[in-house]
Design an enzyme around this catalytic site. Structure first.
Site, PDB file in Angstrom:
ATOM      1  N   SER A 179      -4.648  -2.299   6.673  1.00 25.70           N
ATOM      2  CA  SER A 179      -5.406  -2.912   5.585  1.00 25.70           C
ATOM      3  C   SER A 179      -6.044  -4.178   6.132  1.00 25.70           C
ATOM      4  CB  SER A 179      -4.464  -3.236   4.417  1.00 25.70           C
ATOM      5  OG  SER A 179      -5.155  -3.948   3.413  1.00 25.70           O
ATOM      6  N   LEU A 216      -5.690  -4.079  -3.472  1.00 28.81           N
ATOM      7  CA  LEU A 216      -5.068  -2.849  -3.962  1.00 28.81           C
ATOM      8  C   LEU A 216      -4.112  -2.284  -2.932  1.00 28.81           C
ATOM      9  CD1 LEU A 216      -4.830  -0.473  -5.957  1.00 28.81           C
ATOM     10  CD2 LEU A 216      -6.839   0.534  -4.848  1.00 28.81           C
ATOM     11  N   GLU A 217      -4.501  -2.291  -1.674  1.00 26.53           N
ATOM     12  CA  GLU A 217      -3.615  -1.791  -0.604  1.00 26.53           C
ATOM     13  C   GLU A 217      -2.368  -2.663  -0.469  1.00 26.53           C
ATOM     14  OE1 GLU A 217      -7.316  -0.125   2.130  1.00 26.53           O
ATOM     15  OE2 GLU A 217      -6.427  -2.077   2.507  1.00 26.53           O
ATOM     16  N   LEU A 218      -2.548  -3.976  -0.546  1.00 20.60           N
ATOM     17  CA  LEU A 218      -1.401  -4.884  -0.424  1.00 20.60           C
ATOM     18  C   LEU A 218      -0.418  -4.685  -1.570  1.00 20.60           C
ATOM     19  CD1 LEU A 218       0.035  -7.283   0.910  1.00 20.60           C
ATOM     20  CD2 LEU A 218      -1.427  -8.797  -0.448  1.00 20.60           C
TER      21      LEU A 218
END
Length: 615
Positions: free
Chosen positions: A428, A499-501
């Site tokens: 990410s 969003l990925e985190l």
């Protein structure tokens, strides 16, 4: 008669253990006088204004001198006084205040001027003996309170021991002697004085445990609280003058008579072993407990059945001392000292024994020779051990990453065999040209080509036409690690990186099947971190990229990152197959990646809308 007197003098010398000095008067007619010096019985103390007496010490041993016998033999008793600051003896001038009664010189009452040295002389025409004694008259300004501890100790005439919870009758000392001098029957008053530190306090309140009955004091139940001085004051009249005569009895409480009174050996115990060493001084300690009995007791050592005083070897000696005294029960210690201990002394039998009138106990001491350790070898061994420990500490401090990677390669478990994940790492990062260049040209290349990890990058591996949110969550869920590249442009509010985190942190917190790794690509201030990054930074390790210093595969950056990544065990055949498979996947996906460039670009332009729609 002269021979009888000489025999008596010889017996007296043996009894008191002092040597008289014969003084010859200048007058030839005067008899030879034996001067016994000053009596060792201590100073006689009398309170100013009270009655008291001096008793000639020559009659302290009735077997040597008896007043009645000496009077029948023609001897007369004379008293002299040497006042303080004077050199010449002065004969006592008897009066109503100073009178002689047998071997006693009465002072009724005593005055401060009476303080000094008094000499009593027993003589006849052919022989003479004299001895001195000292009188101390306590003045009122020298006494603290009504009952002074020092004065009570000086006038104490007896010591009584009373067992706890038992009783005894106390009689005022010398009451009958005072009654002979009184014009009428004397009266007696009793007081109880407790010792509090250095102060004596009068106990005015009588209890049911002890009461005065006429002239005597009846102690019904003895307690520890009643220890101290019981003082009796005799009031009487002599020639119309009221006089007081005070005596005290020091009373001590001891343990009850019903308790066992047999002596016991406290040390050595049955299993105790004395460790001895040759050519040194050895001390064997025997400790015994003797319950209170008004009788003799003894503690001693024997060596091969002989007491120390009967041994011919002068290397052996003993030291006896009292350890403690507890309400009459005394703990005594006898120490056997052996100088220059030898090998043959180990073969001797050493026994400790205790005895009183109620019993006897003996115990044999066990000796064991100390095993001497070589001093040089021991010092060298300790030095080598210390150097090795220091060296290991330095090696671990410097090479702890290498050691940890080595341990993982030997004992680590390949996570591919324990889960069903498709990717090792999901990367990410911020969607800008600089971060994307670092991810694609550095991280992806080394992780895939050099280290053999399967890497997932959304912009490369996602298929066209799918929903960004769903595919992002799916990729993160199918990965073993989420590698977050932190930079000043990362995770602005509403971006796909955020969003990925969030997906990675939730997967790590809830299921524990995913671990998040933070890689700091460029330094940034803490206020530039979003809330999710600040929380993750508290619990997660941060691997810092340091530019040129971190490019080499042997740098600390890649070692630290490999510690956080999954452990891989790859055979040579599998490595070749994976390389070919990865090459084909990259070729097949390159066209699709290029076709998605326009869509990705539009997404990067407005990432907030995409994230809000996904939520």
């Amino acid at each position: 008669m002269a021979s009888c007197i000489s025999t008596l003098l010889f017996l007296f010398i043996v009894a008191v253990g002092i040597s008289p000095v014969a003084s010859q008067s200048s007058d030839p007619a005067e008899p030879l006088c034996y001067d016994w010096g000053e009596s060792n019985e201590g100073v006689v103390s009398i309170m100013e204004g009270e009655a008291g007496w001096l008793s000639c010490p020559l009659f302290s041993h009735p077997s040597v001198y008896n007043y009645t016998s000496t009077q029948k033999a023609g001897h007369n008793l004379f008293w002299y006084r040497l006042p303080e600051g004077h050199d010449l003896e002065q004969p006592i001038k008897y009066s109503s205040r100073l009178s002689k009664d047998g071997e006693r010189l009465w002072l009724q009452p005593a005055t401060a001027a009476d303080t000094g040295l008094y000499i009593c002389m027993l003589r006849n025409k052919t022989s003479c003996s004299k001895i001195a004694m000292r009188l101390k008259v306590w003045q009122r300004d020298e006494v603290v309170g009504r009952f002074d501890c020092q004065l009570l100790g000086a006038i104490t005439s007896s010591h009584e021991v009373i067992p706890q919870q038992e009783g005894k009758i106390l009689e005022c000392p010398h009451l009958q002697d005072v009654a002979k001098m009184a014009d009428s029957k004397p009266t007696v008053s009793w007081y109880h004085v407790t010792v509090d530190g250095l102060k004596c306090k009068e106990w005015l309140q009588w209890t049911t445990d002890w009461q005065q009955e006429g002239d005597i004091l009846h102690v019904y139940v003895m307690s520890n609280l009643y220890q101290g001085f019981f003082v009796c004051t005799i009031q009487y009249l002599r020639k119309g003058i009221a006089l007081n005569f005070t005596r005290s009895i020091n009373v001590t409480a001891v343990y009850p008579s019903a308790l066992p009174k047999e002596p016991r050996i406290l040390r050595p115990t049955k299993d105790y072993v004395f460790i001895v060493k040759q050519d040194t001084e050895v001390r064997l300690v025997c400790r015994g407990l003797f319950p209170y009995l008004n009788s003799p007791w003894d503690i001693w050592w024997t060596v091969d059945g002989k007491t120390v005083d009967k041994l011919t070897d002068h290397r052996f000696s003993k030291i006896n001392r009292m350890v403690s005294y507890d309400y009459g029960d005394r703990t005594e210690e006898s120490e056997l000292v052996i100088q220059d201990f030898r090998y043959e002394d180990l073969k001797k039998e050493y026994s400790c024994s205790v005895k009183n009138e109620r019993g006897f106990e003996t115990r044999r001491a066990q000796l064991e020779e100390e095993v001497s350790l070589p001093t040089v070898e021991l010092g060298c061994g300790l030095s080598v051990t210390l150097v090795l420990m220091l060296l290991l500490f330095v090696i671990y401090h410097v090479f702890w990453l290498e050691l940890l990677l080595l341990y993982r390669s030997w004992f680590g478990t390949d996570e591919r065999h324990t889960d069903d994940k498709q990717y090792d790492v999901y990367i990410s990062y911020a969607r800008n040209s600089e971060d994307e260049q670092f991810v694609l040209s550095t991280l992806r290349r080394i992780l895939e080509n050099e280290l053999g990890y399967s890497v997932c990058i959304f912009d490369r591996d996602s298929l066209p036409g799918g929903t960004i949110t769903d595919e992002t969550l799916s990729f993160v869920a199918r990965s073993r690690r989420l590698l977050v590249v932190v930079s000043p442009g990362y995770a602005s509010q509403g971006s796909q990186a955020l969003l990925e985190l969030k997906a990675g942190i939730d997967g790590m917190a809830l299921g524990g099947h995913l671990r998040v790794i933070l890689v700091q690509y460029k330094p940034l201030q803490r206020r530039g971190w979003v809330r999710e990054l600040r929380r993750a930074r508290v619990a997660l390790a941060l691997v810092r990229w340091k530019g040129e210093k971190s490019k080499a595969l042997t740098s600390r950056f890649w070692k630290r990152l490999r510690v956080e990544l999954p452990m891989r065990r790859v055979s040579s055949e599998e490595e070749k197959g994976n390389s070919k498979e990865l090459a084909l996947m990259r070729m097949s996906s390159q066209n699709s990646t290029n076709s998605q460039t326009g869509l990705i670009t539009n997404t990067i332009k407005d990432p907030q809308k995409v994230f809000i729609k996904a939520i």
